[in-house]
Structures are given as C-alpha cells and as structure tokens.
Write a protein that holds these residues in place. Structure first.
Motif, PDB file in Angstrom:
ATOM      1  N   LEU A 257       0.967  -1.183  -0.118  1.00 59.92           N
ATOM      2  CA  LEU A 257       0.035  -0.535  -0.073  1.00 59.92           C
ATOM      3  C   LEU A 257       0.602   0.797   0.000  1.00 59.92           C
ATOM      4  CD1 LEU A 257      -3.345  -0.502   2.149  1.00 59.92           C
ATOM      5  CD2 LEU A 257      -2.921  -0.202   0.082  1.00 59.92           C
ATOM      6  N   PRO A 258       2.096   1.790   0.709  1.00 59.64           N
ATOM      7  CA  PRO A 258       3.014   3.199   1.062  1.00 59.64           C
ATOM      8  C   PRO A 258       2.740   2.826  -1.160  1.00 59.64           C
ATOM      9  CG  PRO A 258       3.847   1.162   2.250  1.00 59.64           C
ATOM     10  CD  PRO A 258       2.478   0.115   1.222  1.00 59.64           C
ATOM     11  N   ALA A 259       2.461   2.468  -2.049  1.00 58.76           N
ATOM     12  CA  ALA A 259       2.517   2.776  -3.006  1.00 58.76           C
ATOM     13  C   ALA A 259       1.620   3.958  -3.748  1.00 58.76           C
ATOM     14  CB  ALA A 259       2.788   1.438  -4.615  1.00 58.76           C
ATOM     15  N   TYR A 260       0.648   3.931  -2.952  1.00 64.87           N
ATOM     16  CA  TYR A 260      -0.605   4.049  -3.011  1.00 64.87           C
ATOM     17  C   TYR A 260      -1.193   4.987  -1.537  1.00 64.87           C
ATOM     18  CZ  TYR A 260      -1.868   0.309  -5.643  1.00 64.87           C
ATOM     19  OH  TYR A 260      -0.794  -0.296  -7.544  1.00 64.87           O
ATOM     20  N   THR A 261       0.123   5.403  -1.477  1.00 67.98           N
ATOM     21  CA  THR A 261      -1.068   5.999  -0.091  1.00 67.98           C
ATOM     22  C   THR A 261       0.198   6.512   0.828  1.00 67.98           C
ATOM     23  OG1 THR A 261      -2.299   6.465   1.730  1.00 67.98           O
ATOM     24  CG2 THR A 261      -2.197   4.397   1.346  1.00 67.98           C
TER      25      THR A 261
ATOM     26  N   SER B 273      -6.103  -4.355  14.299  1.00 64.62           N
ATOM     27  CA  SER B 273      -6.182  -5.921  14.766  1.00 64.62           C
ATOM     28  C   SER B 273      -6.114  -5.828  16.565  1.00 64.62           C
ATOM     29  CB  SER B 273      -5.140  -6.826  14.334  1.00 64.62           C
ATOM     30  OG  SER B 273      -3.633  -6.631  14.926  1.00 64.62           O
ATOM     31  N   ARG B 274      -6.362  -7.001  16.388  1.00 63.22           N
ATOM     32  CA  ARG B 274      -6.245  -6.064  18.731  1.00 63.22           C
ATOM     33  C   ARG B 274      -4.751  -6.739  18.954  1.00 63.22           C
ATOM     34  NH1 ARG B 274     -10.411  -9.587  21.380  1.00 63.22           N
ATOM     35  NH2 ARG B 274     -11.805 -10.923  19.354  1.00 63.22           N
ATOM     36  N   LYS B 275      -3.584  -6.895  17.850  1.00 62.29           N
ATOM     37  CA  LYS B 275      -2.278  -6.858  18.473  1.00 62.29           C
ATOM     38  C   LYS B 275      -1.641  -6.510  17.411  1.00 62.29           C
ATOM     39  CE  LYS B 275      -2.821  -9.473  22.924  1.00 62.29           C
ATOM     40  NZ  LYS B 275      -1.841 -10.633  23.656  1.00 62.29           N
ATOM     41  N   PRO B 276      -2.005  -5.567  16.766  1.00 65.83           N
ATOM     42  CA  PRO B 276      -1.472  -4.953  15.344  1.00 65.83           C
ATOM     43  C   PRO B 276       0.274  -4.240  15.771  1.00 65.83           C
ATOM     44  CG  PRO B 276      -2.382  -3.426  16.347  1.00 65.83           C
ATOM     45  CD  PRO B 276      -2.549  -4.078  17.266  1.00 65.83           C
ATOM     46  N   GLN B 277       1.022  -5.093  14.080  1.00 61.84           N
ATOM     47  CA  GLN B 277       1.938  -4.872  14.705  1.00 61.84           C
ATOM     48  C   GLN B 277       2.513  -4.215  13.543  1.00 61.84           C
ATOM     49  OE1 GLN B 277       4.548  -8.201  14.583  1.00 61.84           O
ATOM     50  NE2 GLN B 277       3.743  -8.822  17.680  1.00 61.84           N
ATOM     51  N   LYS B 278       3.481  -2.640  13.285  1.00 58.96           N
ATOM     52  CA  LYS B 278       4.017  -2.100  11.714  1.00 58.96           C
ATOM     53  C   LYS B 278       4.770  -3.148  11.357  1.00 58.96           C
ATOM     54  CE  LYS B 278       4.807   2.307  13.863  1.00 58.96           C
ATOM     55  NZ  LYS B 278       5.815   3.543  13.734  1.00 58.96           N
ATOM     56  N   ILE B 279       4.271  -3.015  10.364  1.00 56.92           N
ATOM     57  CA  ILE B 279       4.946  -3.373   9.038  1.00 56.92           C
ATOM     58  C   ILE B 279       5.803  -2.564   7.719  1.00 56.92           C
ATOM     59  CG2 ILE B 279       4.623  -4.543   6.442  1.00 56.92           C
ATOM     60  CD1 ILE B 279       3.571  -6.456   8.929  1.00 56.92           C
ATOM     61  N   ASN B 280       5.203  -1.015   7.551  1.00 56.51           N
ATOM     62  CA  ASN B 280       5.527   0.019   7.715  1.00 56.51           C
ATOM     63  C   ASN B 280       6.658   1.406   8.414  1.00 56.51           C
ATOM     64  OD1 ASN B 280       5.819  -0.973   4.635  1.00 56.51           O
ATOM     65  ND2 ASN B 280       3.365  -0.797   5.323  1.00 56.51           N
ATOM     66  N   THR B 281       7.331   1.789   8.373  1.00 56.53           N
ATOM     67  CA  THR B 281       7.903   2.583   9.729  1.00 56.53           C
ATOM     68  C   THR B 281       6.440   3.519  10.504  1.00 56.53           C
ATOM     69  OG1 THR B 281       9.148   4.268   8.025  1.00 56.53           O
ATOM     70  CG2 THR B 281      10.629   1.800   9.466  1.00 56.53           C
ATOM     71  N   GLY B 282       5.936   4.599   9.240  1.00 59.31           N
ATOM     72  CA  GLY B 282       4.805   4.750   9.493  1.00 59.31           C
ATOM     73  C   GLY B 282       3.093   4.655   9.362  1.00 59.31           C
TER      74      GLY B 282
END
Length: 306
Positions: free
Chosen positions: A19-23, A30-39
């Motif tokens: 998605l960083p290519a688009y936004t 989610s219940r316990k989300p974790q970063k995929i991209n730094t932002g």
C-alpha cells in the motif's frame, strides 16, 4: 488514509507492504497490530465490536476487510454476520470505500472445474452458506446505492500459515515426512500466490471504476493436480515425492484427535473434483501476469529458508 481490518493475517501483512505505493497513511487494525512500514498507524481494536469498528474506520478513504476468524463453524456463525454489518455501517457513515477479501466457498460445487465471477452461487457447506450470507449483505447495499464496495475473491493460497498446501505438503516435506492430500491427488487444483492476491487487492482498492462488482484475484492458470504440486515441491526441496491421501473416512477418525480436521471434512468436495479458478477478467483489465506455479514453489521454499 487506507485501513486494513485484520492486519495480522497473511493477506493483511502482504497488503500492508504494497500500500505505500498508493498512500502515505496506512492504519493497521487488529487486536495486537504490529508495524510493517515505519509510518504505519497501529490501531488495536476488536472488529466484532461495533464501537471499535467505527473508531477504526473513521477518517479512512479505503477500507480493506481481510480478517480471518479461527476455522470453526460456531465462531464463523457468531462473528462473520455481525462483523460484516459493523463494517458496512461504519463505511457508510464515514463515506469510505470497502474492499472485502473473500473466498470461493459459496460457489456451486458442480461448477468448480471452471470458476469465474459469473459462477452460480449454491453453497455445499455450512461455512459456504455463511460466506454467501455476508457477500449478499454487502452486494445488496451496493445495489441499493448505499455503499461503494467490491469483492476481491481468491482461490486457496499456495503459501502462508493458513494455507492447506503449506500444512499438508510443504511443511511435511520439509520435516522429512510424507506429504498429505485430501480425497484425490489426481484432480486439478490451482492456487493463488499470496503476493499476487495482495497486489491485486491493492490495485482494485485504488481503481475507482473497479468498485461495485466482484473480481477474481490474479491466479496462475496452470492446471496441476495434487500429485503434480507434491512433485514440484519435493523437487524444489530435494525430497522424495511421497504422499498419503486422506479419505473422508480417515478425516472423520482423525477428527477425534485433531478437531480442525472435523472442520475441514465438509470442504473436501473441493478436492474430489477438478478445481480451477479463472482470473482472466482481472489479468486482462490490468495487464497482469500472475506468478507461475513453478516460480511460486521456488519462492515458497525461499520463504521457509529451505
């Protein structure tokens, strides 16, 4: 902002990478989300709860519903209809476009040999009936003009922890065990590579005129049988292509010791006949070439460190 509901699953993680290519702004829910991209913006929430869902969707331009509940009928019956209602209501309230990541469980079992977006809907399982119910709920809102949404439909995955191919074949071969297959290893069964599914989902979510319809996500058109998949994976892993076929009777007996196999049993009709998922509509519209079966197998083994 684009928001992924169910950001911790196989498709959610891969989608977040694309998605960083688009936004510039991605919200992972989610219940316990974790970063995929730094932002990435992390948003812990329970999307079976209407208030949590509303807060998670607020401010979103595009929402991707990629959640995967545990593979148990009772949980699906309890959670899926309510979740779909929560997400639809919040998308309407906040004027967000909705992309629903779906499977093929609602299709007529007599048409699995060549599935397109026009394949008749006639579920042959209780899980399939739930998938029909929630897809109908979404598309009825679209037809009434109350919601801008699309369904992005995938075949079974080649890879990822929830993939049957991984659980029955790849993982066993890597451990030096016999592979397993369900019901009949001489029937065709094609699979969607997870990165293709994620790329296709992102493309659709960022193509305004792709909404208000159903799309099959890009899937290689090679018509391989279960035995041929086992042979491909075994060759890549330098393993012997040994395998056992699990009949419905065997699944019933094993289900006493492995409850998940009880849940799988009602879906084995997908393995006792040819299963071919056609993504021509997507491939032609977006000039997209899916990862080939041979390349997918190579990439799968690299993922597993083999």
């Amino acid at each position: 902002m684009q928001t992924i509901l169910g950001a911790g699953g196989s498709i959610g993680v891969e989608l977040a990478k694309i998605l960083p290519a688009y936004t510039d702004t991605i919200r992972l829910v989610s219940r316990k989300p974790q970063k995929i991209n730094t932002g990435d913006e992390l948003f812990p929430a329970d999307i079976t709860n209407a208030a949590d869902t509303d807060e998670a969707i607020k401010g979103s331009e595009v929402v991707y519903l990629t959640v995967g509940f545990p593979y148990r009928l009772k949980i699906w019956q309890e959670r899926w209809p309510a979740t779909m209602r929560n997400v639809i209501d919040s998308c309407k309230k906040h004027n967000a476009r909705l992309v629903f990541f779906d499977n093929i469980y609602m299709y007529d079992r007599d048409h699995l040999h060549h599935m397109t977006e026009e394949t008749p809907v006639r579920p042959a399982s209780k899980k399939g009936a739930i998938r029909q119910q929630i897809a109908d709920t979404l598309m009825n809102e679209v037809k009434q003009g109350d919601l801008t949404a699309l369904i992005a439909r995938s075949a079974d995955f080649t890879n990822g922890r929830s993939s049957m191919l991984h659980q029955l074949v790849t993982d066993n071969l890597m451990k030096g065990k016999k592979a397993n297959w369900l019901v009949n290893a001489d029937k065709i069964h094609n699979f969607t590579f997870v990165s293709d599914a994620a790329k296709g989902t992102a493309i659709l979510g960022n193509t305004p005129n792709a909404f208000n319809q159903v799309w099959h996500l890009p899937t290689d058109a090679a018509k391989l049988t279960g035995r041929q998949w086992i042979e491909l994976l075994a060759a890549e892993l330098n393993a012997k292509p040994r395998y056992s076929v699990l009949s419905n009777t065997m699944l019933g007996l094993l289900g006493f010791f492995m409850p998940v196999l009880k849940e799988v049993k009602e879906m084995t009709y997908q393995y006792d006949r040819d299963y071919f998922f056609d993504s021509t509509k997507f491939n032609e519209r977006f000039s997209y070439t899916p990862v080939t079966a041979k390349d997918a197998v190579h990439l799968i083994t690299l993922e597993q460190g083999a």
